[in-house]
Design a protein around this motif. Structure first.
Motif, PDB file in Angstrom:
ATOM      1  N   MET A  59       0.849  -1.193   0.000  1.00  0.00           N
ATOM      2  CA  MET A  59       0.000   0.000   0.000  1.00  0.00           C
ATOM      3  C   MET A  59       0.888   1.247   0.000  1.00  0.00           C
ATOM      4  O   MET A  59       0.586   2.232  -0.656  1.00  0.00           O
ATOM      5  CB  MET A  59      -0.922   0.003   1.231  1.00  0.00           C
ATOM      6  N   ALA A  60       2.012   1.183   0.713  1.00  0.00           N
ATOM      7  CA  ALA A  60       2.947   2.302   0.687  1.00  0.00           C
ATOM      8  C   ALA A  60       3.444   2.523  -0.742  1.00  0.00           C
ATOM      9  O   ALA A  60       3.548   3.653  -1.220  1.00  0.00           O
ATOM     10  CB  ALA A  60       4.118   2.050   1.626  1.00  0.00           C
ATOM     11  N   GLY A  61       3.729   1.430  -1.427  1.00  0.00           N
ATOM     12  CA  GLY A  61       4.178   1.528  -2.806  1.00  0.00           C
ATOM     13  C   GLY A  61       3.098   2.082  -3.707  1.00  0.00           C
ATOM     14  O   GLY A  61       3.347   2.917  -4.581  1.00  0.00           O
ATOM     15  N   LEU A  62       1.864   1.611  -3.494  1.00  0.00           N
ATOM     16  CA  LEU A  62       0.753   2.100  -4.318  1.00  0.00           C
ATOM     17  C   LEU A  62       0.552   3.588  -4.091  1.00  0.00           C
ATOM     18  O   LEU A  62       0.315   4.358  -5.026  1.00  0.00           O
ATOM     19  CB  LEU A  62      -0.524   1.323  -3.970  1.00  0.00           C
ATOM     20  N   ALA A  63       0.677   3.992  -2.807  1.00  0.00           N
ATOM     21  CA  ALA A  63       0.532   5.410  -2.492  1.00  0.00           C
ATOM     22  C   ALA A  63       1.593   6.228  -3.227  1.00  0.00           C
ATOM     23  O   ALA A  63       1.298   7.259  -3.833  1.00  0.00           O
ATOM     24  CB  ALA A  63       0.662   5.617  -0.984  1.00  0.00           C
ATOM     25  N   SER A  64       2.825   5.749  -3.186  1.00  0.00           N
ATOM     26  CA  SER A  64       3.901   6.453  -3.855  1.00  0.00           C
ATOM     27  C   SER A  64       3.640   6.538  -5.357  1.00  0.00           C
ATOM     28  O   SER A  64       3.804   7.590  -5.978  1.00  0.00           O
ATOM     29  CB  SER A  64       5.231   5.730  -3.589  1.00  0.00           C
ATOM     30  N   ALA A  65       3.201   5.414  -5.923  1.00  0.00           N
ATOM     31  CA  ALA A  65       2.972   5.374  -7.363  1.00  0.00           C
ATOM     32  C   ALA A  65       1.872   6.345  -7.779  1.00  0.00           C
ATOM     33  O   ALA A  65       2.015   7.099  -8.750  1.00  0.00           O
ATOM     34  CB  ALA A  65       2.611   3.954  -7.792  1.00  0.00           C
ATOM     35  N   ILE A  66       0.761   6.330  -7.034  1.00  0.00           N
ATOM     36  CA  ILE A  66      -0.348   7.205  -7.400  1.00  0.00           C
ATOM     37  C   ILE A  66       0.049   8.667  -7.223  1.00  0.00           C
ATOM     38  O   ILE A  66      -0.250   9.519  -8.071  1.00  0.00           O
ATOM     39  CB  ILE A  66      -1.598   6.889  -6.552  1.00  0.00           C
ATOM     40  N   LEU A  67       0.774   8.953  -6.148  1.00  0.00           N
ATOM     41  CA  LEU A  67       1.202  10.326  -5.920  1.00  0.00           C
ATOM     42  C   LEU A  67       2.084  10.806  -7.074  1.00  0.00           C
ATOM     43  O   LEU A  67       1.914  11.912  -7.596  1.00  0.00           O
ATOM     44  CB  LEU A  67       1.969  10.410  -4.591  1.00  0.00           C
ATOM     45  N   ALA A  76      -0.485   3.226   6.101  1.00  0.00           N
ATOM     46  CA  ALA A  76       0.483   2.728   5.123  1.00  0.00           C
ATOM     47  C   ALA A  76       0.606   3.720   3.970  1.00  0.00           C
ATOM     48  O   ALA A  76       1.702   3.977   3.467  1.00  0.00           O
ATOM     49  CB  ALA A  76       0.068   1.354   4.613  1.00  0.00           C
ATOM     50  N   ALA A  77      -0.535   4.311   3.580  1.00  0.00           N
ATOM     51  CA  ALA A  77      -0.503   5.308   2.516  1.00  0.00           C
ATOM     52  C   ALA A  77       0.292   6.525   2.976  1.00  0.00           C
ATOM     53  O   ALA A  77       1.087   7.096   2.218  1.00  0.00           O
ATOM     54  CB  ALA A  77      -1.922   5.709   2.117  1.00  0.00           C
ATOM     55  N   LEU A  78       0.064   6.925   4.225  1.00  0.00           N
ATOM     56  CA  LEU A  78       0.820   8.059   4.764  1.00  0.00           C
ATOM     57  C   LEU A  78       2.315   7.751   4.748  1.00  0.00           C
ATOM     58  O   LEU A  78       3.139   8.590   4.371  1.00  0.00           O
ATOM     59  CB  LEU A  78       0.361   8.333   6.207  1.00  0.00           C
ATOM     60  N   ALA A  79       2.651   6.526   5.134  1.00  0.00           N
ATOM     61  CA  ALA A  79       4.054   6.118   5.114  1.00  0.00           C
ATOM     62  C   ALA A  79       4.606   6.218   3.696  1.00  0.00           C
ATOM     63  O   ALA A  79       5.737   6.636   3.478  1.00  0.00           O
ATOM     64  CB  ALA A  79       4.200   4.695   5.652  1.00  0.00           C
ATOM     65  N   GLY A  80       3.795   5.840   2.724  1.00  0.00           N
ATOM     66  CA  GLY A  80       4.227   5.924   1.336  1.00  0.00           C
ATOM     67  C   GLY A  80       4.496   7.356   0.928  1.00  0.00           C
ATOM     68  O   GLY A  80       5.455   7.653   0.213  1.00  0.00           O
ATOM     69  N   ILE A  81       3.644   8.259   1.400  1.00  0.00           N
ATOM     70  CA  ILE A  81       3.831   9.676   1.067  1.00  0.00           C
ATOM     71  C   ILE A  81       5.127  10.184   1.688  1.00  0.00           C
ATOM     72  O   ILE A  81       5.929  10.875   1.034  1.00  0.00           O
ATOM     73  CB  ILE A  81       2.639  10.504   1.588  1.00  0.00           C
ATOM     74  N   ILE A  82       5.350   9.839   2.951  1.00  0.00           N
ATOM     75  CA  ILE A  82       6.567  10.287   3.624  1.00  0.00           C
ATOM     76  C   ILE A  82       7.797   9.701   2.935  1.00  0.00           C
ATOM     77  O   ILE A  82       8.810  10.388   2.740  1.00  0.00           O
ATOM     78  CB  ILE A  82       6.544   9.872   5.112  1.00  0.00           C
ATOM     79  N   LEU A  83       7.704   8.446   2.552  1.00  0.00           N
ATOM     80  CA  LEU A  83       8.826   7.798   1.862  1.00  0.00           C
ATOM     81  C   LEU A  83       9.131   8.520   0.561  1.00  0.00           C
ATOM     82  O   LEU A  83      10.283   8.808   0.240  1.00  0.00           O
ATOM     83  CB  LEU A  83       8.477   6.329   1.597  1.00  0.00           C
ATOM     84  N   THR A  84       8.067   8.840  -0.187  1.00  0.00           N
ATOM     85  CA  THR A  84       8.238   9.553  -1.443  1.00  0.00           C
ATOM     86  C   THR A  84       8.917  10.894  -1.202  1.00  0.00           C
ATOM     87  O   THR A  84       9.800  11.298  -1.960  1.00  0.00           O
ATOM     88  CB  THR A  84       6.876   9.802  -2.114  1.00  0.00           C
ATOM     89  N   SER A  85       8.502  11.552  -0.126  1.00  0.00           N
ATOM     90  CA  SER A  85       9.083  12.848   0.174  1.00  0.00           C
ATOM     91  C   SER A  85      10.550  12.705   0.575  1.00  0.00           C
ATOM     92  O   SER A  85      11.404  13.458   0.109  1.00  0.00           O
ATOM     93  CB  SER A  85       8.284  13.499   1.314  1.00  0.00           C
ATOM     94  N   ARG A  86      10.845  11.726   1.395  1.00  0.00           N
ATOM     95  CA  ARG A  86      12.206  11.572   1.890  1.00  0.00           C
ATOM     96  C   ARG A  86      13.178  11.254   0.757  1.00  0.00           C
ATOM     97  O   ARG A  86      14.306  11.710   0.719  1.00  0.00           O
ATOM     98  CB  ARG A  86      12.266  10.475   2.957  1.00  0.00           C
ATOM     99  N   LEU A  87      12.724  10.435  -0.189  1.00  0.00           N
ATOM    100  CA  LEU A  87      13.586  10.061  -1.292  1.00  0.00           C
ATOM    101  C   LEU A  87      13.466  11.028  -2.464  1.00  0.00           C
ATOM    102  O   LEU A  87      14.178  10.895  -3.450  1.00  0.00           O
ATOM    103  CB  LEU A  87      13.238   8.659  -1.791  1.00  0.00           C
ATOM    104  N   ALA A 129       8.411   1.193  -4.209  1.00  0.00           N
ATOM    105  CA  ALA A 129       8.734   1.818  -2.928  1.00  0.00           C
ATOM    106  C   ALA A 129       8.258   0.930  -1.785  1.00  0.00           C
ATOM    107  O   ALA A 129       7.196   0.338  -1.846  1.00  0.00           O
ATOM    108  CB  ALA A 129       8.062   3.193  -2.837  1.00  0.00           C
ATOM    109  N   GLY A 130       9.068   0.872  -0.750  1.00  0.00           N
ATOM    110  CA  GLY A 130       8.635   0.162   0.444  1.00  0.00           C
ATOM    111  C   GLY A 130       8.801  -1.335   0.396  1.00  0.00           C
ATOM    112  O   GLY A 130       8.423  -2.027   1.329  1.00  0.00           O
ATOM    113  N   ALA A 131       9.362  -1.861  -0.673  1.00  0.00           N
ATOM    114  CA  ALA A 131       9.487  -3.315  -0.772  1.00  0.00           C
ATOM    115  C   ALA A 131      10.319  -3.854   0.384  1.00  0.00           C
ATOM    116  O   ALA A 131      11.364  -3.337   0.691  1.00  0.00           O
ATOM    117  CB  ALA A 131      10.124  -3.687  -2.108  1.00  0.00           C
TER     118      ALA A 131
END
Lengths: 346, 351, 337
Positions: A78-86, A228-239, A246-248
């Motif tokens: 879900m983190a990955g999906l969040a990153s992808a959609i964002l 998990a989506a929020l985590a994906g957003i933060i991950l996207t921002s950090r990287l 993402a998040g694998a």
């Protein structure tokens, strides 16, 4: 772990998992300092914490889920999906003010899907979330393909990579602490929390007592998806990069952290402070090992061992305690303190 | 409930203590230059070597050059890196090298933007950053050592495909590394531009697939290409992992006569495929020299001999015929042109 | 043949009927799918293509048979991909160093797989760690050991003995060797499951652990054996992996566990334990392999594959739960409780 009668309060405190963690954490900090003079610098602490924060907030949500007797393996996807959609939306010209809420909504929807399949259709959460682990990742790949989107505005990347003005505290850490306080209060101080424990201890009894088992479980999965989506957003921002992969690999770390925090995999017990301590411990351990030039492979082995030990030790400790009690001639421990893992194992 | 709140109090107290300790004992990072490790006696420095991943043999070959350069001054080389070529996995290594205060970081970036913030943070601490093979974003390095002139390679790849396809006509496909790899993407873009010109109008690029520089994935991608495009004439693989996988797949499928493989490969890997006709033509450059040049650039940056500004020149003995290198736009230094291997010369090389 | 667990008999009949239905429906869907795909992409129906798919699927199938044994006992083994990877690297490296000949290397690979499986079994039965946690942990540990041993080294195809990898392409009267290996594994396994006491105990432990314990079945030994066999078969898959891919490094076989579990679940092995066939698991692997192939040929991006795995698992689980509920109701009605 229910206390046995007749033991003084301080021994119960000492025997608590959280205390063990505090000791371990202190030990790790000492170890880290001895390994490298840079260990206790603020800069290092900041780095140390920042990289683990996505796992940390997912661990908070996962705690509630596991206490309720379920599991959610799909968080990393879900983190990955969040990153992808964002990334997809941003590349298509949608402003982040709209993109972020959309992504969070997707997270909640995904969680809803998990929740309905598990709570309404009665499917085992292990396999359902294994399926959605694959499904969400697949959707992420379909949305964004193999490319990365990386031209995010600096204001956004500051969220994940930057710090609170004037200090070196990373923003994600602030989010983590905030969420820990919120969920800690919910789990330990409200009726919702008590219901969650009850559901985890004995779902049947909980249902017969009139607890809204289905509703609570669905809500927990929605929460897990949202976070998990929020985590994906933060991950996207950090990287400063949105990617479908993402998040694998994060699910393993999340589950490890939660179990390390003293949460029983079968549900019914565990605390948020314990998980917070576990997050700090794992962060310190990973950092200390890296600074000592311990390779990633050995760290991976250490993480796996940690996961297994975090379940083995309480079991042994309990068996030891029972043995000691029996020798002392005292009454056998009350029924509810027996780890009810027996029902799943032959 | 009392115990629970005690437990939580302990947790919060611990967090507070750790943070307070960090605040009071720590030294905030100092401005550029002052805090890096001493580049002491006669240029003895410590260099961090961070390839795309530590499994790819390409970077093992480059490292031999880095080691050679370091050995000349008794300097130390620390190799770190992930097992998979993913940019987010490189970031913790960059921050760790920064914490360890190495003199320079030599890096081949898995993704140019992802690694930029961490590299910039390193540079702010006085650490010199030398990109090689695959560039970080502009501004996140002091000098980028490009192994080959991009446009040259782009034309080369198109030329070799044209040479191997009968009458320069037919379907061709590209098997690349990671979809985000800066270098491969540049080469492919330039190859496509070249293919658009008249001379190559008989060639049709039917697909570009990504093997992520992983042997297994590259193998399955190559197999998929053969299955999906029965009229495929040439597979172009601008990655040493991909070209080897593709050549093996074509050979094992028994299609060496009809499907040719070209791209960038190691002579030692490809010798048997030159001999049996699967891959009559391919190219590369001296990968150890790339490593050696990267190290020398790092050393010169640390000693202050160069700063990475466009127009600066420097010389490295043993390379470029001892003629000076010139730093070009965006602080890029080019090793040299790509070298073509075929049946006439492949046996002379050993790497 | 006396049924060791009386309560299993009426249910057993139901289950074997439904299981056969599952296998039949898989075959039917496969044929239907094959027809559809051939219409768009005639390359599908070529011997070369079908052989290639079958060969790849056989590797997964062998591992899936092992996984099925574990799932039947109501456990799961998530560490199979690390076992495959570690065995593959070990075998390849030993061959590259000329430390052993091909036969010796194969025995080493199988032995290593067995040992890894036994470790899993011990952690689950002796230390009573739930399978999901135990195998998540060993997944990390085994993969870490793999990386540690391999370092940055990669065994190239050229490092393997001449002809070792030919096994992946050779055929026996037109049937690829790998497919024969998979068929033999399934056959032997099925015989064990159907005709030995161990087989019956396996199903008993999975369908009703409490009852099994009461009846005196040595459940822990049974589970331990299941994990050990799973490891052994994962080791076999690792050997096959080397033959199929040739080039091996520390990351080989990453991500395979999803395919294996999906194959088992699709193949009708009920995730609640106690039912399912090895043939079903193998068919599941074949089914997924063909879907992957069809995707490529029809021109759909390979990125759809993950999503399809997910959907397939979800559909299979829902169907299984549905079946189980029907069974429970049927059992209650027939008064065999």
């Amino acid at each position: 772990m229910a206390p046995v009668k007749g033991q003084p309060a301080w021994t119960r405190l000492v025997a608590r998992w959280e205390t063990l963690l505090v000791v371990a954490l202190a030990g790790l900090v000492v170890l880290g300092t001895s390994l490298s003079p840079f260990f206790l610098t603020l800069g290092n602490f900041s780095n140390l914490i920042a990289a683990l924060m996505e796992v940390a907030i997912m661990a908070l949500a996962m705690t509630l889920i596991i206490v309720a007797g379920e599991i959610d393996l799909s968080v990393e996807s879900m983190a990955g999906l969040a990153s992808a959609i964002l990334g997809f939306l941003w590349a298509a010209g949608v402003p982040l003010e709209a993109g972020i809420p959309i992504v969070l909504a997707v997270g909640a929807l995904g969680g809803l899907m998990n929740g309905l399949l598990v709570a309404r259709f009665g499917l085992p959460s292990l396999v359902v979330t294994l399926g959605t682990l694959a499904l969400f990742r697949g959707l992420a790949l379909i949305v964004l393909g193999p490319r990365g989107v990386s031209d995010f505005p600096p204001a956004f990347t500051q969220l994940g990579f930057g710090h609170v003005a004037g200090t070196l505290i990373p923003w994600p850490f602030v989010i983590f602490i905030g969420l820990a306080l919120l969920l800690g209060i919910v789990l330990h101080r409200t009726w919702i929390g008590r219901h969650i424990y009850a559901i985890g201890k004995n779902t049947g009894a909980a249902r017969f007592s009139g607890l809204r088992v289905t509703r609570i479980r669905v809500s927990l999965f929605v929460l897990s998806g949202l976070i998990a989506a929020l985590a994906g957003i933060i991950l996207t921002s950090r990287l400063s990069s949105a990617r479908a992969d993402a998040g694998a690999g994060m699910t393993l770390t999340v589950v490890t952290v939660v179990l390390l925090g003293g949460v029983n995999i079968f549900g019914g017990s565990g605390t948020i402070p314990g998980v917070v301590l576990a997050v700090l411990s794992v962060a310190v351990m990973q950092n200390a090992l890296r600074l000592a030039s311990v390779t990633v492979e050995v760290q991976s082995i250490a993480l796996g061992l940690l996961l297994i030990l975090s379940v083995v030790i309480p079991t042994f400790a309990h068996q030891a305690k029972s043995a000691v009690d029996r020798v002392r001639g005292g009454r056998p421990p009350p029924a509810d303190s027996v780890p009810h893992g027996e029902r799943a194992l032959p | 409930m009392k115990l629970r709140s005690m437990g939580r109090a302990i947790a919060l107290a611990t967090i507070a203590t750790v943070m307070f300790a960090a605040c009071s004992t720590g030294s905030t990072p100092s401005p550029a230059g002052a805090s890096t490790a001493p580049s002491g006696a006669a240029g003895k420095i410590t260099v961090g070597y961070l390839p795309k991943d530590i499994v790819n043999q390409y970077f093992a070959a480059a490292k031999t050059g880095v080691d050679k350069g370091a050995a000349e001054t008794g300097s130390a080389v620390i190799q770190v890196g992930p097992n998979e070529a993913k940019a987010d996995l490189q970031i913790p290594f960059i921050t760790d090298l920064t914490t360890q205060k190495v003199n320079a970081i030599i890096i081949s970036a898995d993704g140019k933007d992802e690694v930029a913030p961490a590299l910039k943070a390193a540079m702010a601490q006085g650490i010199k950053v030398v990109g090689f093979d695959s560039s970080p974003a502009v501004g996140a390095y002091n000098v980028f050592v490009n192994q080959v002139d991009f446009s040259g390679v782009g034309v080369n790849l198109a030329d070799w495909a044209c040479e191997l396809a009968p009458n320069c006509t037919g379907d061709i496909a590209i098997l690349s590394a990671a979809a985000t790899a800066t270098n491969q993407n540049e080469w492919i873009a330039l190859m496509k531009t070249t293919l658009a010109t008249d001379k190559y109008k008989g060639l049709k690029l039917v697909d570009t697939v990504y093997g992520d520089d992983d042997a297994t994935k590259s193998t399955t991608q190559a197999q998929a290409l053969l299955t999906k495009y029965p009229n495929l004439k040439v597979i172009v693989a601008p990655t040493t992992v991909g070209i080897l996988a593709a050549a093996q797949v074509v050979k094992q499928a028994g299609k060496s006569a009809t499907v040719k493989v070209t791209g960038l490969g190691f002579p030692n890997d490809m010798k048997p495929f030159v001999k049996d006709g699967t891959s009559p033509v391919f190219g590369l450059w001296s990968v150890p020299d790339l490593g050696y040049l990267s190290y020398q650039v790092a050393a010169k940056l640390v000693s202050g001999e160069i700063t990475g500004k466009e127009g600066e020149t420097f010389t490295v003995k043993g390379l470029n015929g001892d003629k000076p290198y010139t730093i070009g736009k965006d602080s890029v230094v080019i090793l040299g042109p790509a070298f073509r291997f075929d049946s006439t010369n492949v046996d002379q090389f050993n790497f | 043949m006396t049924a060791a667990v009386p309560v299993a008999r009426p249910r057993g009949q139901w289950l074997s009927t439904l299981a056969r239905q599952r296998e039949l429906s898989l075959v039917a869907i496969l044929i239907l799918l094959g027809g559809l795909v051939t219409l768009t992409a005639p390359q599908f129906l070529t011997v070369a293509n079908i052989s290639q798919v079958a060969v790849l699927a056989s590797v997964i199938a062998v591992a899936a048979v092992g996984e099925a044994l574990v799932v039947i006992t109501r456990n799961v083994d998530l560490s199979v991909e690390a076992t495959i990877g570690l065995v593959a690297y070990g075998v390849a490296r030993v061959l590259e160093l000329h430390a052993l000949d091909a036969a010796g290397a194969i025995v080493l690979g199988l032995g290593l797989g067995l040992v890894l499986g036994m470790i899993n079994g011990l952690i689950v039965t002796l230390f009573r760690v739930p399978a999901i946690v135990a195998t998540l942990g060993t997944l990390s540990i085994f993969r870490g050991v793999d990386y540690l041993i391999a370092g940055s080294h990669q065994v190239p195809l050229a490092g393997l003995p001449e002809g070792f990898t030919d096994a992946a392409r050779d055929t026996f009267f037109g049937i690829p060797y790998f497919v024969l290996v998979a068929v033999v594994v399934v056959a032997i396994g099925s015989v064990i499951l159907r005709s030995t006491r161990f087989g019956r105990q396996l199903y008993a432990v999975g369908s009703n652990p409490e009852a099994a314990a009461i009846l005196g079945i040595p459940s822990r030994m049974v589970v331990f054996t299941a994990f050990s066999l799973c490891g052994l078969l994962a080791g076999a898959a690792g050997v096959l992996w080397v033959m199929e891919f040739g080039t091996i490094n520390g990351t080989s076989a990453t991500g395979v566990v999803l395919a294996v579990v999906a194959a088992v679940v699709v193949g009708g092995v009920n995730i609640f334990g106690g039912s399912g066939t090895l043939a079903g698991a193998a068919l599941g692997a074949l089914f997924l392999g063909f879907i992957a192939n069809a995707l490529i040929l029809v021109g759909l991006s390979q990125f759809w594959l993950q999503a399809i795995y997910g959907v397939v698992i979800l559909v299979a689980v829902t169907a299984d739960a549905f079946i189980l509920r029907r069974l429970k109701r049927a059992n209650k009605r027939s008064g065999s409780r």
